[in-house]
Structures are given as C-alpha cells and as structure tokens.
Design an enzyme around this catalytic site. Structure first.
Site, short mmCIF file in Angstrom:
data_model
loop_
_atom_site.label_atom_id
_atom_site.label_comp_id
_atom_site.label_asym_id
_atom_site.label_seq_id
_atom_site.Cartn_x
_atom_site.Cartn_y
_atom_site.Cartn_z
N ARG A 992 2.00 1.36 6.55
CA ARG A 992 0.75 1.26 5.80
C ARG A 992 0.44 -0.22 5.54
O ARG A 992 1.32 -0.98 5.12
CB ARG A 992 0.86 2.02 4.48
CG ARG A 992 -0.42 2.07 3.66
CD ARG A 992 -0.21 2.85 2.38
NE ARG A 992 0.10 4.24 2.64
CZ ARG A 992 0.80 5.03 1.80
NH1 ARG A 992 1.27 4.52 0.67
NH2 ARG A 992 1.02 6.27 2.11
N ARG A 1061 0.35 -1.00 -5.75
CA ARG A 1061 -0.01 -0.75 -4.36
C ARG A 1061 -1.40 -1.31 -4.06
O ARG A 1061 -1.95 -2.08 -4.84
CB ARG A 1061 0.07 0.73 -4.06
CG ARG A 1061 1.49 1.28 -4.25
CD ARG A 1061 1.65 2.69 -3.74
NE ARG A 1061 3.02 3.17 -3.86
CZ ARG A 1061 3.44 4.34 -3.37
NH1 ARG A 1061 2.58 5.14 -2.73
NH2 ARG A 1061 4.69 4.72 -3.53
N LYS A 1126 5.43 4.38 -8.67
CA LYS A 1126 4.30 3.65 -8.07
C LYS A 1126 3.22 3.36 -9.12
O LYS A 1126 3.12 4.03 -10.15
CB LYS A 1126 3.71 4.46 -6.92
CG LYS A 1126 3.24 5.86 -7.30
CD LYS A 1126 2.87 6.65 -6.05
CE LYS A 1126 2.58 8.10 -6.38
NZ LYS A 1126 2.30 8.89 -5.17
N LYS A 1128 -1.00 2.18 -9.37
CA LYS A 1128 -2.23 2.08 -8.59
C LYS A 1128 -3.37 1.52 -9.44
O LYS A 1128 -3.55 1.93 -10.59
CB LYS A 1128 -2.62 3.45 -8.02
CG LYS A 1128 -1.58 4.03 -7.07
CD LYS A 1128 -1.98 5.38 -6.52
CE LYS A 1128 -0.96 5.90 -5.54
NZ LYS A 1128 -1.35 7.21 -4.96
N CYS A 1347 -5.27 14.94 3.19
CA CYS A 1347 -4.15 14.05 3.48
C CYS A 1347 -3.61 14.36 4.87
O CYS A 1347 -4.05 15.28 5.54
CB CYS A 1347 -3.05 14.22 2.44
SG CYS A 1347 -2.21 15.81 2.53
N CYS A 1353 4.39 14.09 7.72
CA CYS A 1353 4.77 13.90 6.33
C CYS A 1353 5.97 14.79 5.98
O CYS A 1353 5.91 16.01 6.12
CB CYS A 1353 3.60 14.21 5.40
SG CYS A 1353 4.03 14.01 3.66
N CYS A 1392 0.85 19.12 0.02
CA CYS A 1392 1.86 19.27 -1.02
C CYS A 1392 1.21 18.90 -2.35
O CYS A 1392 0.07 18.42 -2.36
CB CYS A 1392 3.07 18.38 -0.73
SG CYS A 1392 2.81 16.64 -1.09
N CYS A 1396 -2.20 13.08 -2.64
CA CYS A 1396 -2.68 11.88 -1.96
C CYS A 1396 -4.19 11.88 -1.77
O CYS A 1396 -4.83 10.83 -1.78
CB CYS A 1396 -1.98 11.72 -0.62
SG CYS A 1396 -0.23 11.31 -0.78
#
Length: 1497
Positions: A992, A1061, A1126, A1128, A1347, A1353, A1392, A1396
C-alpha cells in the site's frame, strides 16, 4: 418445453421402432421437448430401452458411430450375421448440434440410422442448417403436420432398416392444437420387419417394368425405388396415402407454388396450385415436372431458408434443373421466394405475391420476393427486415458471452488490421461451414495459392515480353516489392503495403486499358489469366499488414482435428490459431483419458517453427496481450491455447476466475510462450518463457531435450526444479528437516508420557490455545507435540496414545482451512466403515459463538466443526476420555470460560493433575512484545527476504511489515488445492502506497501502472484511503517494487500498522483554491506524524547506518511501542463528506470564511469502523466534534490527540485498542480536557457546517481557476483492463499526455484534474475511446463500494469486491422497476467486520460472515453522520432480494420530498436509529412487524 403432438408422435415411433435411442439436450436454459416425451414413454413401456442423452454441443456423430460399432461387434456372433440394429437420434435443429454430425456423415450414411430433427417455431424455423445435412445423406423426408410427422417417422424407420442407410426426417414442432392418429404398438414391429414390397414402375414409353427384376440404371433410381416401396408399405399399414408430392388448388393453374415450409395447404387462390414436397431427397426431376402442368406460366419456389450461403436456394435449383431438362414449348418463369412466418400467411398474401410476380420488372426494379412476415433485426437505421440485413445470418451463430474476453482483446489490439477468418459474419457468404476452422484454413490456403499462381503467371508474362513499356515495368517492380516485402521488418510492413497498393492500382488500370483496346486478344494465356485475376493485386497488398486469426471453440467454431492442426502447422502460412478450452479444472476427470487442448502445444512446439503460447485471461491479462502480439508478429503459423473454463453462459466471472487459478497453479494449464524467432535472431534470448509457477511433466520433458537444453541454460543458468514443480521440493526438504529435529527431541524425552495436540484455526485463536495447552503439558512432565491437523496423516494419529484436538469454526459450521484435509480423511475412513483409532484416546475442545447464529434454524451451526469432529473420532473407534469442551465467545471471558472447565479434566485424565507447576508460565507473545523487540520495526525482515525456501516471512515479521506498508497474504481460491498437492499456500504480498490526499502526477501514475505489471498481478486498486494497493507481489519482488515506488517520489512507510496512516482529503473538483489549501494541510499532518525509524530505508532502499551501529533510532512521537492500534486522519470540505469524516480517529472539517478562504477546522475524534462478529465489546463509532482550531494549530491538535491515545489506549486487548474505545472509557469531556492540557490551550467552540452527501461528484467540473476536472467511475477502485472496460490502458494513455494531476477519492474513484481548455479535446477523446466517460450507471451502483476480500485478504469471511457488482445487478433491477434508477442509495459491502469500506455508515450494508452469508445493516445517514444498525444477522442472496424488493417499493411509493433511503427505513419502522456507538446493538434485528425472531432472545 412440453412435448407437442408432433414431438410425441415422433418420439413414440422412435422409441418403439429402435434398438437404441440418442437425444441431444437443448441449449440451456431450455429443455428439449424430447426429454419430456421419452421420459413419459419410459415410465409406461413394458420393455423400456435405454435413452442416451447427449449434452448440448456434444459430438453426437461420434456417439452414434460408436454405438453402431459396438452393436456390429455383437451381431457378428448371430447365426447369419445379418442382424440390423436401428438407431434413432432425436434433436431440435441447432447449428451447434447439427454441425457436429457433418464430419461423421460419410461413415454414418451406411448405417441404419434415423435422424429425427425438429424445427422450432418462428423465427427459429429456418431450414438452412438441415439442408446442409441433406446434401450428404441418401434420404431426406419432410413433414409439415403432426400427422405427417407420425407417418413419416414410421416410413423413415422402415426405410433405414431395410436399406441399412441413414434417413433424415425433418418435421415441425408444431402447436398443441394439432392432432395425430397413432398406430397401435403391436403393429409396428411386424411392419418394420416385413419383406420389402415389390412394385411396378413405368418407363418413359409407358411400359411397365418390375423394379425387383429390372436392372436399376443408377443409384438415384435405386433410392427412389426404395422410398416408393417403403411408402407403399406404410400406406398399407395406415390405410391412408403416403405421397412424395402432393398438389392442391387449380387444375390448370397459371401459377404454381412449390413450398418448402409449413405453409397451410388449405389456401385457395384462383389460377394457382400449391405443390408440397415430402420427399426432399432423392427428388427425381420427373416428379417435379409432373407437378407442373403445361398451363403454368409462373413457378414460385417458396422456401423457409433465410440463412442460405449462396444466391440460389436448394429447391429452386432442383426446379430450374428439372425444367431445363424438360422439353416444353414454353418454359414458365421461375422465381425464388423467401418464406417467412408461414403460419400467418393467408390467401390474400398469396394472391398479392402472384400479382407482384406478374407485374415484376415493369418499373425496372427487381427485388427478392417474400411471403409472410420475416424476423425483425435491429439495424443502424432502426428496425429492418432480416432479408434486407442479408437474412441476419450471423445472428444464428451464437458466440457465448464469455468468449468475448478473447475476441474483444483481438479487436482492441489489432483494430482494422484484424481478420477473424472464420467469423460468423462470413456465414451469409459461405454458409455455416465458414465458421469451421478446417474449412477456413482451406480457404486461406486457396487464397495464398491464387496469389502464388498470379506471381507465376506474371513471371511467365514477363519472360514472353508480350507487353512492353509501362505494364512490363509495373509488373517487374511489383514482383520486386513482393520479394523485398517478405524480408522487411514487421514494423515497416505498413509502408510496404502502401507501396504495393499503389502498384496494384496502376497495374489494374493498365490491364483494363489494354483489354479495352483489344490488346489481350493477341496476348498469350498467361496474360489472360493475369487480367482475370487482377483483383488479387489489391488482395495481396491487404494481406501484408493483416492480422489473420482462426478461432477454435467448442461452442461455435468446432475445433481443428489432429489432421487439420497438422495441416495448419505444416502449411507455413502466416496465420494465427486461437484455440479456446472451456473444460473447468474441477471437471477435468469427467473427460476421461481424452487429451486436453493444452497438449496441442507440445505437438506444435515439436514441429520447431511454430509460435506457441498457453494463456488464460483470468490468470494474467498482461501475458495474454503479450502472447497475442508476439503471435501476430511471428512470420509463420502461431497457435495460442486460451483457457476459459465455463460450464454455461450463466457461469459467473468469479467461477471462471477460481477455476482458472486452480488450473494454472496446479500446472494443469501452464502459462508459457514459445517463440522460435528469438532463437533465429541469435540474440541469446531464450525461445521458451514460463509465465506461471508450474508446468506439466510432459512439457518439462520437452524442455529437457538436448536440442533445446542449451538454449535454456544459456539464458537462465539456474532453472531450479521448484520453478517447474507445483509441489515445492525445497519446502518438503525443510519439512523433513523439521521432522528429524522433532524426532531427536522426542528421543530426549522418551520416558515422558506422549501427548499430541492438534489444532485447526483460521484466525489464530485456536492455534494459540493449542500451543498454550502443549506448553502446559510439557511443564507437567509430558512429552507434548503440537501441530496443525493437516500436517499429520491419519495412519500416524493411529499410533499416538492420546490426542487432544482444538478447533474453531469457519463459515456455516465448516472446518478452518488447515483442518479440512484431515477431516476429509476421517470422513473417508468412516465411509469405508474402518476403525483405525481403537488404540487412541481423545478429547475435543471446540471454539465458537452462539450469537453468530441467532436464528433457531441456524443454531446447529454453533461449534458444528468441533461437534462433528468429536462424533467422527468416536465412529473410528477412538476412546473419548473427556467430554467435548465448548468455548463460547458470548461467555463472560469468551472461550476461556469453557476452557477453564475443560483443561483440568485433561490433567486429571492424564494423571498429572497433582503435579505442582513451579515454573512461571511464559507470557503470551503479543504485538506489543513484537514491536518493542523489533529494533524500531526491523525484526528479521531483511533475513526473511533472503530465505528462498519459502514464499512467506516469519509470523512476527508479518506484523512488522505492516508498518512498512506491506501485508502478507495468500491466494485463498487455491489454498485447498495446494494443500492437497503438499505445497505451502500461494503466498504473496499486498503493498500500500502512502499518498496524502490521494494526489499523484501523471509520471507517478505511469510508474504505478508499470509496477502493477512488473511486480504485481497486473492490476492495482484505489483504496478507501485515497491511495494505491498492489496485490500478488511475491517475496522476490517486494524489494524491487518498493524501490520503484520510491523512485516515483512516493513511499509505503506508515501506510499500515499501529501508526498514523494515509491522511485523506475531500476531492472537491470545483473548489480549486480550497482543495490546494486542505491538501497542503493534509501533507503537513502526514509528514509530522510519520515514524522516524531508519529501518525502512535500510531494508528496502539499502541505506546503511553511519559507522555501523553508531546512529541510534529514536521515535519522538511513538516511542518503541508505537500506538496501541492504527490511527486514521481525514479532512472534509462541506458540503461534501466523501471522506466519511466521522469514521476516522481524527477529523478536520474545513471552515471557510466570508472571502472563501480557509480559516480553520472543526476537530472530530473517536470514529472507527472495526467490529468483531458476536463480540459486543466491539462496535463501530461515529466521531464526536471537540471544537474548532486554526490552520496553524491543526497539526498539533492531531499530534496531541494521537499522544493521548498512545498513552491511554488499551494495549491488553487489540480488539478494544482503538481511540473510539479510549474515548468511551475516559469519557468525551475527560478526553478533550486531556488533549487541551497537552496543547496548552482550549479549543474554540465548533463553528456551523453542513454536509449533504458522502458520495463523489461525477462528470465534468470547472474550477475557480478555469481548469477542467473529470470524475471517473471506477467500480470498487480496481484499475484493470477487461473486455469493454480497458480502464488501465485508458488511464495509461491519458497519463502520457496529461499535464495536470490525478486525484483518488475515498470512495475508490478517480479525478483527472487541472486540464487546460486547450487540452480538453484530447482528454475527452481518450475518455470516449476507452468508454471511461460513461456515467450512465444507476444511482445505486454509483454510490456503492466494496473492500478487496477474497481471494487475497486473509481476514475475509465472504466475497466482497468480486460479488457486490453481481448483487447490484439484481438490486438495481428492483430499483428500476420502481422508478429509482437515478436515485442514490449508499450500499457498501465488506468481506469481514473490520470495516475497510466503511459499511457501518452506509444506508444499506452487507458484512461477510461466511461464504455467501452476510449480516445486513440498515439506517445509515446519507450524509455519513449516522451509524446504521444490524437488521438481519445472517442473510444469503435470496433473502437479501426478498427483503429489499418490498422495502424499495415502499420507499418509492411513500418517501417524502428529499428523503433518503436510510432516513426512510427508520421513519417506516424497519430499524431504530443508532444514537451512539455504544448503543449500536440496542434494538438490532428490526422494529415492530419487521423484527427478526432471534433464537437467543
């Protein structure tokens, strides 16, 4: 399809008269009417016979011949060896079926066979396909009515049995209203076996002669006699006439209509007779002329043949030939009439036709006569008749839509140069046989021979010096150009063609001038032949640059046989053959021992001078393009084997993709290119290029031959075995080494009681439990080993005294991936009723979630895997020493609650429960341990990259690579297949890019495009965080890929991991100045919060530390532990909330002053999407607005919020580590106060703002500076080329000329920005050329997002990106039915619950739970400000559609002005609104009458 009286009659006769019956299935989804009729007969017959069904498109001719051969071998043992076994074949007329008979007819014709072919109703009532068969068969009988069908079926059966020849019986399906009188069953056998009737015929003088005694003059007479004898016997049986020709109407007509079609004989028109033919072959001229009285002046031959390949139709030619041989005083005028829908023809229609015939030519025009309505075809100028569209011949050659994947590629690559030599467009000119590859090859050979003959004639003409001057010079130069052109490089062939065309025009003009002057009369034969062949001059020039292809397809262009392929290869012709193989890998065994088309490549390569490629468009689009271009450039025959596995036109692209990947990965369909031209060039380039990881053994043996080995070694000295083996030999070696080590450890503890712990785990939780159990066993003195279930064999388990099993559950009660092979072995042993585990003691601990399956009907899925395993082990004789243990995520401590009850029983059963464990139990290794021990994100990544024994990195390193922007993945589509082969998963990596604001320059775009091709899977994806992702990067390409990204002045650092991120920004195409300001702010935030470790540059960019270890890393913001999870950040510019500001940990809402200048931001905090199914401690949360800050303060506000999270976030439980849980635990006010304390000042009160959407603004926009911007729709962000949507190529071409920038959106779409007015036409032309300017999608599709999910994934539980477009196809149909085509409804899907694609803010969302199973959520705010809520916890596609259909209809009828769908479902009582994240589970499952009844309530 139900059986009409005609079909019932024919099927009954065939069933009662035949010894064997074959029936072809109809094209899906239709069902052949013969199936219904034959099934009914089988159920009522006293002695039923076997009916063999042939799949649609199957080789019926081969099956019929095989049946006759088998029966012939059996009849050799009969007393006289004269047993006649009648075979009947029943089918609907279809070119795909009938043309499989053609190659076998020369042999089949001498067998007792009846081919009963039914003609469908208008407009599929064309007789063209059948009349092609007529030419190759001795008998052809035609029936118009149900009664005719019955009678002629009897006649055909007797005729085939007595003459031992094949009879073609053609009849119309007809209607249910028809009636037929059936002969009784007992009379049929005596009739069939009766002696042939002897009858008298009359010669031309009227004298009678006995057919049985007279000498038959030729075979035609013999066939006519045979038919007459059978007809007489049939008439005697039925007591009604059975005639070859029937005439009705006027006695002395002026006009006679011959009909070949279902025209009613009841039509009466004055002075007109109608002649109906039942016997189409042999059709003697005397029978035709006998039906035409001397009074006739007009003969109208009406034929239901609309797709005939030549000008004159068959019956017309028969009539004309008969009349020419008939000496009449006055020959009538014969006209061909195209018969349309005969069922609608009236007497007035016939009368009008007769009038048109008598007055034809008076106006100087002559047109094709028609009778009855013709099929309508959509033409360029509206609706036109098929006749005017050349009978729309090609439309009856059905090319499956999946095959467009390859044909569209050819059209795209070669454009006007392309010639598909066996294209269906040739059908009108050369009949249906023109689609046959073998026929086409012969035609091409004929064209080449004609040009060579022309060249020889010219050389003769030049040697004779018949013509001097201009023509002689032109011909000499033409020959010189022809000779030189064959040696010119392919890139200059266009210039040669233009030169040759110029010569061709001048030569033709000179020849025609000489002919006009009479000069050819004195010239020799060569000159005349050159003049007659003058059209070939231009044809030869056109061939110079033409890309000529022959397509071989099971569906419409029947494959080249062995001889045809040999001719193509040995011909030396510059022709390309594209052979399509549609056999799915999973069904390959159904084809028995038949060699696959992939083996054609071996044969072609052995020839030596043929280009060969094996490709699969669903495996490597780029490799297909390269192979097609190389084949086109190769100066000789080329064979491209193309894999396209589908079972029907209903097969989805996803199914084809999965079949392709399995075939390629297993080596069943290797991808390679063999180019002998590279060897001839002497450049040292190898002939063979392997484009996949595995090739077949046969292909490897070919490559190992001595005469090619030197070439391979020269170009690739190391061609290791693992490259050509799908079994991973080095992996096996490594496993054996580990096994030896384990054995040695076992020897050291030989006195300790042995214990084996086996686990099956997808997410790692069950694996951790199993390893902890084994560790605790060792601490109690046991010799414990632990392994995944699939790594051991059943026979090895049988040797173990005690085995403990730990398993989680996947999907709908399925086993995790690494336990399925073992379960298959257990099930197989149970099926064989074996008991191999009688000496084994066992217990099972199962881990599941009762909340995952709330409905009573789904409750049995809870811990189903563990329960099934427990039962299977008992069935195999194993002794259960401890009852099944069940761990439930819904218990107070999750599965640990049940585990704490189960583990003590284990120690007691093993007799070690009294042992006191003195040593402290090691603390489980968590992400926090990995981070702090990593030396600032180094770990052993560098060493792992150098390890070639595996395609993976160490588990701890895979946690660290996330900080470097890399996720380790594997191809889950083929995970089971590789496990079955003994190979490790097909590991690859996702990379990414960090790209704040989603802005990149054209030169950077071109590098991203190149990286996708050279290092990835050929595609790349725009993510929901405004950046690029590359999938399918193997370990050996990781470092080069990241280095290439950095050369583009981009990087991947902090694109993932427990750090800040990629910072995202509203795209706002029309607000140029404001976007520049917020983009600059986003870049500052991104740079300020970037980790400072030098590990990234050391590992990936080879930057060394100064003086060895002298320079120490320091992380001023993150520290050595980094963040708990994470982080954001997003920047939104009202009224557009395209970044979903409330889904981010930190958000900045731009506030604009009176002069449209950015003055600051409202600050939000605490948003987040991730959830764990069934774990109510996890939930999505929409961010809170904390206050206002200035532009200068914004960077530090983001920093301080992040630091509060760093110091207060939950590092014990990663599922509760995000900032949203920290804020709820601390309280918003306390959290805000902590931030303000660290800032040293208070945030100002929030300022007013308003959002009105969170979708993108598509189409053209003009910025404040006059520059133009275009927002493209890129479905789910996937940048790829596919037939009709070559967006990757389009954007590459745009980037080559674009002077502005590209801007990714957080909804996975793309802006082409800053286009100057003078550059607008060029950009618009490119957009239009590649259809990237198409925005005519439904509002639903334009508002959708998904996603990646499967296959890459590792967290995916269900499909997402590959499935959402399919679901939208069906839902948008519901929207369109209710007038909502253009209404925006935000629909999102994830594979899932990690969120995302930000599903929890969508109006409608689907979150994957298991393959094909989703949670359904409703009620999100259209502006992105309100969370949705679970409406149904478990739904499949049928349930989704059943729920949405009435809901969307009600929305269309009852919505208020401006009311969005998410608001409506709340007002209408479907779902309760979500007021805050902690209340997300409250009132889930619907409201009132819409509430789901839960089994766990």
């Amino acid at each position: 399809m139900s059986a009409s009286p005609s079909v019932q009659a024919v099927a009954r006769v065939a069933y009662l008269a035949s010894d064997s019956i074959f029936s072809s299935d109809a094209a899906l989804p239709s069902i052949s009417p013969f199936v219904t009729a034959l099934n009914a007969l089988s159920s009522t017959a006293h002695a039923p016979i076997s009916v063999q069904r042939i799949p649609f498109g199957g080789d019926s001719g081969a099956m019929l011949l095989s049946s006759h051969r088998d029966r012939s071998s059996l009849s050799l043992g009969s007393p006289n060896g004269t047993t006649v076994n009648l075979t009947s074949y029943l089918t609907l007329s279809h070119s795909h079926i009938l043309h499989h008979l053609l190659p076998h007819l020369p042999e089949l014709v001498y067998t007792p066979t009846v081919l009963h072919v039914a003609i469908s109703t208008f407009p599929e009532d064309d007789l063209a396909d059948i009349l092609v068969l007529r030419a190759a068969l001795p008998f052809c009988i035609y029936s118009r009515s149900a009664q005719d069908a019955h009678d002629n079926a009897l006649l055909a059966s007797r005729l085939a049995r007595t003459e031992r020849r094949t009879v073609l019986h053609v009849f119309h399906v007809g209607t249910a209203e028809e009636h037929a009188e059936f002969i009784d069953e007992e009379s049929i056998k005596p009739y069939l076996f009766a002696e042939r009737v002897s009858l008298n015929r009359f010669n031309e003088t009227g004298e009678a002669k006995s057919v049985s005694a007279a000498k038959v003059e030729d075979e035609s007479d013999a066939l006519v006699s045979a038919y007459d004898a059978a007809a007489l016997a049939t008439a005697s049986l039925l007591q009604r006439p059975v005639q070859a020709v029937t005439t009705s109407g006027a006695y002395a007509p002026r006009t006679v209509l011959f009909t070949l079609g279902s025209l009613s004989s009841d039509i009466n028109v004055e002075d007109t007779a109608i002649v109906e033919l039942s016997l189409l072959k042999p059709l003697s001229p005397t029978r035709i002329t006998a039906a035409i009285p001397s009074s006739a002046r007009y003969i109208l031959v009406c034929e239901q043949v609309r797709r005939w390949s030549i000008k004159w139709t068959p019956l017309y030619l028969e009539v004309v030939s008969a009349l020419q041989a008939d000496n009449r005083d006055e020959q009538p005028r014969v006209r061909s009439v195209l018969l349309g829908d005969a069922t609608t023809v009236t007497a007035e229609d016939v009368r009008s036709l007769v009038v048109r015939t008598s007055t034809e030519g008076q106006d100087g025009k002559k047109v094709r006569l028609t009778l009855g309505a013709l099929p309508l075809t959509e033409g360029a100028h509206g609706t036109i008749r098929s006749e005017e569209a050349k009978f729309a011949s090609a439309q009856h050659v059905h090319i499956p839509r999946h095959e467009a994947s390859y044909t569209t590629l050819l059209e795209t690559l070669f454009g006007a140069r392309l010639e598909i030599a066996n294209s269906p467009s040739h059908v009108y000119d050369a009949a249906i046989v023109s689609t046959s590859p073998e026929f086409t090859l012969g035609r091409i050979r004929g064209e080449e021979d004609a040009i060579q003959t022309l060249e020889r004639d010219i050389k003769v003409l030049l040697s004779e010096s018949t013509f001097d001057g201009t023509l002689h010079r032109l011909l000499s130069e033409w020959i010189a150009v022809r000779n030189a052109g064959s040696r010119i490089a392919s890139g200059k062939t266009k210039d040669v063609r233009e030169l040759e065309t110029n010569f061709a025009d001048r030569i033709v003009a000179a020849l025609e001038e000489i002919e006009a002057q009479g000069g050819l009369k004195s010239a020799g034969a060569a000159a005349v032949r050159v003049y007659q062949a003058r059209a070939l001059f231009r044809a030869a020039a056109a061939l110079r640059t033409r890309s000529r292809w022959i397509v071989g397809s099971d569906a419409w262009a029947y494959d080249l046989g062995a001889s045809g392929l040999h001719h193509a290869i040995a011909s030396g012709l510059d022709v390309n053959i594209l052979l399509l193989d549609s056999t799915p890998y999973s069904r390959r065994q159904a084809h028995g021992s038949r060699r696959g088309k992939q083996d054609v490549g071996l044969y072609a390569m052995n020839h030596g001078d043929v280009y060969v490629a094996s490709v699969a468009v669903y495996a490597s689009y780029a490799q297909v393009l390269q192979a097609l271009m190389e084949a086109d450039a190769f100066p000789g025959p080329s064979v491209v084997l193309a894999y396209l596995p589908y079972t029907s036109e209903e097969s989805t692209a996803l199914e084809i993709l999965k079949e392709t990947k399995m075939a390629v990965d297993a080596g069943y369909w290797p991808l390679y290119r063999w180019n002998p031209a590279k060897d001839h060039e002497g450049s040292g380039n190898e002939c063979f290029s392997l484009d996949s990881d595995a090739i077949k053994n046969e292909l490897q043996r070919f490559l190992d031959r001595q005469n090619h080995l030197s070439q391979l070694v020269r170009a690739r000295p190391r061609m290791p075995a693992e490259l050509v083996s799908g079994l991973g030999e080095q992996l096996k070696v490594a496993r054996r080494a580990r096994a030896r080590k384990a054995y040695e450890e076992l020897l050291t503890a030989i006195d300790a009681p042995p214990l084996t712990v086996l686990y099956a785990s997808d997410g790692g939780k069950a694996e951790k439990v199993a390893k902890r159990l084994a560790m605790r066993a060792k601490m109690r003195g046991l010799s414990a080993s632990v392994a995944a279930m699939d790594t051991v064999k059943l026979e090895d388990i049988a040797k173990e005294p005690i085995v403990l099993w730990v398993t989680s559950v996947a999907g709908q009660g399925e086993f995790p991936q690494n336990g399925r092979a073992m379960v298959k072995a257990l099930n197989a042993a149970v099926a064989r009723k074996e008991r191999p585990l009688e000496a084994v003691k066992f217990s099972v601990f199962a881990m599941g979630d009762t909340h995952y399956w709330p409905r009573p009907e789904d409750a049995h899925y809870y811990n189903k895997a563990g329960k099934d395993l427990d039962a299977r082990l008992e069935s195999l004789g194993a002794q259960r020493v401890i009852p099944l243990g069940l761990g439930d995520d819904q218990d107070a401590d999750g599965p640990e609650t049940g585990y704490r009850l189960w583990e003590p029983q284990v120690w007691k059963a093993l007799g070690v429960d009294e042992i006191q464990v003195q040593e402290a139990e090691p603390e489980p290794i968590t992400n926090e341990h990995i981070k702090v021990a990593s030396q600032y994100l180094r770990g052993t990544i560098k060493e792992g990259l150098e390890d070639t024994s595996t395609g993976a990195l160490a588990p701890s390193d895979t946690q660290l690579t996330k900080f470097h922007g890399i996720y380790q993945q594997d191809d889950r589509d083929i995970r089971d297949e590789r496990a079955a082969q003994g190979a490790e998963p097909a590991y690859s990596f996702m990379i990414r890019v960090r790209m704040p604001g989603g802005v990149c320059r054209p030169d950077q775009w071109l590098l991203m495009d190149q990286i996708a091709d050279e290092h990835g899977c050929g595609t790349f994806k725009i993510t929901t965080r405004q950046t690029f992702q590359f999938h399918g990067v193997i370990k050996g390409h990781l470092k080069p890929a990241i280095q290439d990204i950095n050369r583009a002045l981009l990087d991947t650092l902090a694109a993932c991991g427990d750090v800040n991120r990629n910072v995202i920004v509203s795209a706002i195409p029309s607000l140029t100045k404001l976007h520049a300001q917020v983009y600059a702010f986003a870049k500052r935030v991104s740079e300020h919060l970037l980790p400072r470790t030098t590990a990234y540059h050391e590992i990936w960019l080879d930057k060394k530390l100064v003086a060895g270890d002298a320079l120490k890393d320091i992380e001023p913001l993150y520290g050595e532990f980094y963040l708990p999870r994470k982080f954001k950040v997003a920047v939104a510019v009202p009224p557009t909330n395209d970044v979903d500001i409330f889904a981010n940990d930190v958000g900045f809402i731009a506030i604009v002053g009176e002069n449209d200048e950015l003055v600051g931001f409202n600050v939000t905090a605490g948003g987040g999407m991730g959830v764990t199914h069934g774990n109510k401690k996890t939930y999505p949360r929409a961010a809170d607005v904390l206050g206002f800050c200035t532009i200068e303060q914004g960077v530090y506000v983001a920093e301080k919020i992040m630091l509060v999270q760093r110091d207060n976030g939950n590092r014990e439980d990663r599922k509760n580590a995000r900032l949203k849980y920290t804020m709820d635990r601390m309280g918003v006010d306390v959290f805000k106060a902590e931030v303000e304390e660290r800032l040293g000042y208070k945030l100002q009160p929030a300022r007013p703002y308003a959002f009105d959407r969170n979708i993108d603004d598509y189409g053209w926009h003009i910025g404040e500076d006059g520059k133009h911007h275009f927002t493209c729709f890129i479905e789910n962000g996937r940048i790829q080329d596919e037939p009709g949507k070559e967006f990757k190529t389009a954007l590459r071409e745009i980037a080559k000329v674009h002077k502005g920038a590209f801007r990714c959106t957080a909804n996975q779409h793309l802006l082409i920005t800053d286009i100057a007015t003078e550059d607008l036409p060029q950009i618009k032309a490119l957009l239009a050329r590649y259809k990237l300017d198409n925005l005519s999608y439904t509002g639903l599709r334009l508002s959708s997002s998904a996603c990646v999910a499967f296959p890459t994934c590792g967290l995916a539980m269900a499909e997402s990106e590959r499935y959402l477009p399919i679901l939208i196809d069906k839902v948008e149909t519901i929207c369109e039915e209710n007038g909502l085509r253009n209404d925006s409804i935000v629909m999102r899907m994830t594979g899932c619950p990690n969120g995302c694609a930000r599903p929890y803010l969508a109006e409608v969302a689907f979150v994957g739970k298991a393959p094909g199973t989703y949670s359904m959520l409703l009620g999100g705010g259209y502006h992105g400000e309100r969370l949705n809520k679970i409406y149904r916890e478990t739904v499949t596609e049928p349930e989704i559609l059943a729920i949405l259909r009435p809901m969307i209809k009600q929305y269309a009828l009852e919505r208020r002005e401006g009311e969005h769908f998410g608001d409506f479902v709340i007002r209408a009582g479907y779902i309760a609104p979500t007021t805050e994240g902690k209340a997300w589970y409250d009132k889930m499952g619907g409201e009132g009458q819409h509430r789901e009844v839960s089994g766990s309530a």
